[in-house]
Design an enzyme around this catalytic site. Structure first.
Site, PDB file in Angstrom:
ATOM      1  N   GLY A 169     -10.791 -38.173 110.931  1.00 17.43           N
ATOM      2  CA  GLY A 169      -9.637 -39.019 111.201  1.00 17.43           C
ATOM      3  C   GLY A 169      -8.385 -38.756 110.390  1.00 17.43           C
ATOM      4  CB  CYS A 187       4.627 -32.814 141.158  1.00 18.77           C
ATOM      5  SG  CYS A 187       5.385 -31.274 141.661  1.00 18.77           S
ATOM      6  CD  GLU A 188       1.382 -37.089 137.860  1.00 21.93           C
ATOM      7  OE1 GLU A 188       1.799 -38.198 137.495  1.00 21.93           O
ATOM      8  OE2 GLU A 188       0.484 -36.926 138.703  1.00 21.93           O
ATOM      9  CE1 TYR A 204      -9.804 -34.333 119.267  1.00 22.93           C
ATOM     10  CE2 TYR A 204      -8.269 -34.244 117.426  1.00 22.93           C
ATOM     11  CZ  TYR A 204      -9.525 -34.515 117.927  1.00 22.93           C
ATOM     12  OH  TYR A 204     -10.507 -34.961 117.081  1.00 22.93           O
ATOM     13  CE1 TYR A 261      -5.030 -39.824 123.062  1.00 17.80           C
ATOM     14  CE2 TYR A 261      -4.454 -37.740 122.055  1.00 17.80           C
ATOM     15  CZ  TYR A 261      -5.386 -38.574 122.633  1.00 17.80           C
ATOM     16  OH  TYR A 261      -6.668 -38.135 122.763  1.00 17.80           O
ATOM     17  CD  GLU A 316     -18.850 -37.585 112.058  1.00 17.75           C
ATOM     18  OE1 GLU A 316     -17.978 -38.254 112.648  1.00 17.75           O
ATOM     19  OE2 GLU A 316     -20.058 -37.812 112.181  1.00 17.75           O
ATOM     20  N   PRO A 317     -14.312 -33.959 109.770  1.00 20.19           N
ATOM     21  CG  PRO A 317     -13.626 -32.308 108.245  1.00 20.19           C
ATOM     22  CD  PRO A 317     -14.808 -33.180 108.618  1.00 20.19           C
ATOM     23  N   GLY A 318     -11.664 -33.046 111.998  1.00 16.58           N
ATOM     24  CA  GLY A 318     -11.318 -32.159 113.104  1.00 16.58           C
ATOM     25  C   GLY A 318      -9.870 -31.722 112.959  1.00 16.58           C
ATOM     26  NE  ARG A 371      -2.656 -34.738 119.783  1.00 19.04           N
ATOM     27  CZ  ARG A 371      -1.596 -35.127 119.123  1.00 19.04           C
ATOM     28  NH1 ARG A 371      -0.489 -34.434 119.146  1.00 19.04           N
ATOM     29  NH2 ARG A 371      -1.643 -36.209 118.389  1.00 19.04           N
TER      30      ARG A 371
HETATM   31  C1  LIG Z   1     -13.046 -37.307 117.171  1.00 15.39           C
HETATM   32  C2  LIG Z   1     -14.042 -37.609 116.122  1.00 15.39           C
HETATM   33  C3  LIG Z   1     -13.914 -37.046 114.850  1.00 15.39           C
HETATM   34  C4  LIG Z   1     -12.759 -36.179 114.430  1.00 15.39           C
HETATM   35  O1  LIG Z   1     -11.552 -36.864 114.356  1.00 15.39           O
HETATM   36  P1  LIG Z   1     -10.289 -36.127 113.732  1.00 15.39           P
HETATM   37  O2  LIG Z   1      -9.220 -37.136 113.842  1.00 15.39           O
HETATM   38  O3  LIG Z   1     -10.016 -34.924 114.566  1.00 15.39           O
HETATM   39  O4  LIG Z   1     -10.612 -35.770 112.321  1.00 15.39           O
HETATM   40  C5  LIG Z   1     -14.926 -37.296 113.937  1.00 15.39           C
HETATM   41  N1  LIG Z   1     -15.992 -38.072 114.242  1.00 15.39           N
HETATM   42  C6  LIG Z   1     -16.136 -38.630 115.458  1.00 15.39           C
HETATM   43  C7  LIG Z   1     -17.323 -39.462 115.731  1.00 15.39           C
HETATM   44  C8  LIG Z   1     -15.170 -38.426 116.433  1.00 15.39           C
HETATM   45  O5  LIG Z   1     -15.300 -38.997 117.635  1.00 15.39           O
END
Ligand SMILES: *Cc1c(COP(=O)(O)O)cnc(C)c1O
Length: 423
Positions: A244, A348-349, A377, A323, A280-282, A319
């Site tokens: 997150g 076409c939106e 994303y 969002y 769980e970083p993304g 995105r």
């Molecule tokens: C999407 C998600 C993440 C990653 O979120 P980021 O904002 O990209 O770090 C981690 N854990 C879970 C369960 C998620 O659904």
């Protein structure tokens, strides 16, 4: 910090000039920087290196959904990261990229029995279970396979993440996790089910978090729950703090907290928990490691500001329409002049709008532009709306680059439709 810089007047990804990629692959195309991915992974690993974690060091499980390209996953697994997956498809991709099963965590509210079977056969590290009915199904599946599923319950701590509603996941009306007040009952029930090893707590309150207070509040609730669970006789040995952490998109906005500040907060809140910590970083790993490279088709005069029509669209980068997200747009060969424009795609939106009344580098037809901070994303959410083929992806490393996903041939898109015999 990223490795997209102007050199001799031209925007480069590391040592590769972006026009070279556009000429060879065409546009639109996603371009990722290996050095940037590695840098962010290392910064995150360092930030959590000295949290208390026992008996093993923390597991940093990259959120595959943010960028599932196998080449990206292969870079991360070399650095020791694992994977947080949310579908059987992501699990198979992570395995195909060489991520060991014992570094894989499975999240998500809708795991099917088939996905559970796949994950149990692979021998993943942990299931983050999001409801009591899911625990019951997993118990049944594990018994069928004659095995035991290691589980944590994902708790919904009911905190307001302070991010966009569509990426908030920790409020009591969001679909995610077991309500905090039901947690004790859920653990008591799961502990009675055969085939489950109930051993952890997990939380993930949302994405693009720009303030650490909601995370701290959620983690404090996790700490209190661990104590209560132990008092009730549960053997809790893992705590998954989710992902997150936000990244800077708009240079005019304050920079979100950096990973080391996040790490210090985690260290303080989790001291004495006596668990192995999982993260769980993304976005924070791959967000600014990628750009979407596009070409200006034409500039159409508007009543006030002109419309810059580019060859990328909302199907390539969702995105902004999903969002209201901000992506900085740069001319790949800027001459210093500026303009104010609406930046739009050809779909076409009306929602196919990347920015309105944006002050930006001046551009004209045939100029190359980049949407910055598109590594997370981005390609992963692309679709084929308006019969537009999926965008290719390129990975740069120093002065090397390689196509890591081919442009989908439009013929394959069309051939996927089958005509019934009566037509
Ligand atoms: C999407 C998600 C993440 C990653 O979120 P980021 O904002 O990209 O770090 C981690 N854990 C879970 C369960 C998620 O659904």
């Amino acid at each position: 910090m990223d490795h997209f810089d102007i050199k001799d007047g031209v925007l480069h990804a590391e040592d590769v000039a972006l026009p070279e990629i556009a000429a060879a692959v065409g546009t639109p195309v996603y371009v990722y920087s290996t050095a940037t991915i590695e840098r962010h992974a290392r910064v995150f690993l360092d930030a959590v290196a000295d949290v208390e974690s026992t008996p093993e060091k923390p597991l940093v499980a990259f959120a595959v959904k943010s960028n599932p390209n196998r080449a990206v996953l292969a870079i991360l697994t070399k650095l020791g990261l694992g994977a947080d997956v949310v579908s059987g498809g992501e699990l198979l991709r992570a395995r195909a990229a060489g991520i060991p099963a014992d570094r894989i965590v499975f999240s998500g509210v809708g795991k099917t029995a088939d996905e559970m079977k796949l994950a149990l056969r692979e021998g993943i590290y942990q299931f983050n279970v999001e409801s009591e009915p899911e625990a019951e199904m997993l118990s049944t599946v594990a018994i069928e396979l004659g095995t035991t599923a290691p589980i944590a319950f994902r708790i919904n701590p009911n905190v307001v993440a302070g991010t966009h509603a569509k990426i908030s996941t920790g409020g009591s009306e969001d679909k995610f996790g077991v309500a905090y007040d039901r947690a004790m009952a859920a653990y008591a029930r799961a502990a009675e089910l055969p085939g489950l090893n109930v051993r952890g707590v997990a939380v993930h309150i949302g994405s693009q978090l720009t303030n650490l207070d909601p995370s701290r509040a959620a983690f404090e609730k996790v700490g209190a729950l661990i104590a209560d669970l132990r008092a009730a006789g549960h053997d809790i040995v893992t705590a998954d703090l989710g992902g997150g952490l936000g990244v800077p998109y708009d240079p005019a906005k304050p920079t979100p907290p950096l990973p080391d500040v996040y790490g210090a907060m985690v260290r303080e809140v989790t001291a004495g928990w006596n668990v192995r910590l999982l993260f769980e970083p993304g976005r924070v790993i791959v967000g600014n490691a990628g750009v979407l490279l596009s070409k200006v088709i034409r500039v159409k005069p508007g009543v006030t500001d002109p419309f810059v029509i580019v060859d990328a669209a909302m199907n390539d980068l969702m995105r902004p329409s999903l969002y209201d997200a901000y992506h900085e747009v740069r001319n790949v060969e800027p001459d210093g002049s500026r303009m104010t424009a609406h930046i739009v795609g050809p779909i076409c939106e009306s929602g196919d709008t990347f920015a309105k009344n944006r002050e930006m580098d001046a551009v004209e037809a045939d100029d190359l532009v980049t949407f910055m901070t598109a590594g997370a994303y981005g390609a992963t959410m692309a679709n084929t709306y308006n019969s537009r083929a999926l965008t290719p992806e390129v990975l740069v490393s120093g002065n090397n680059w390689a196509l890591v996903r081919e442009r989908q041939p439009i013929e394959s898109l069309i051939a996927a439709d089958k005509l019934p015999p009566w037509l």
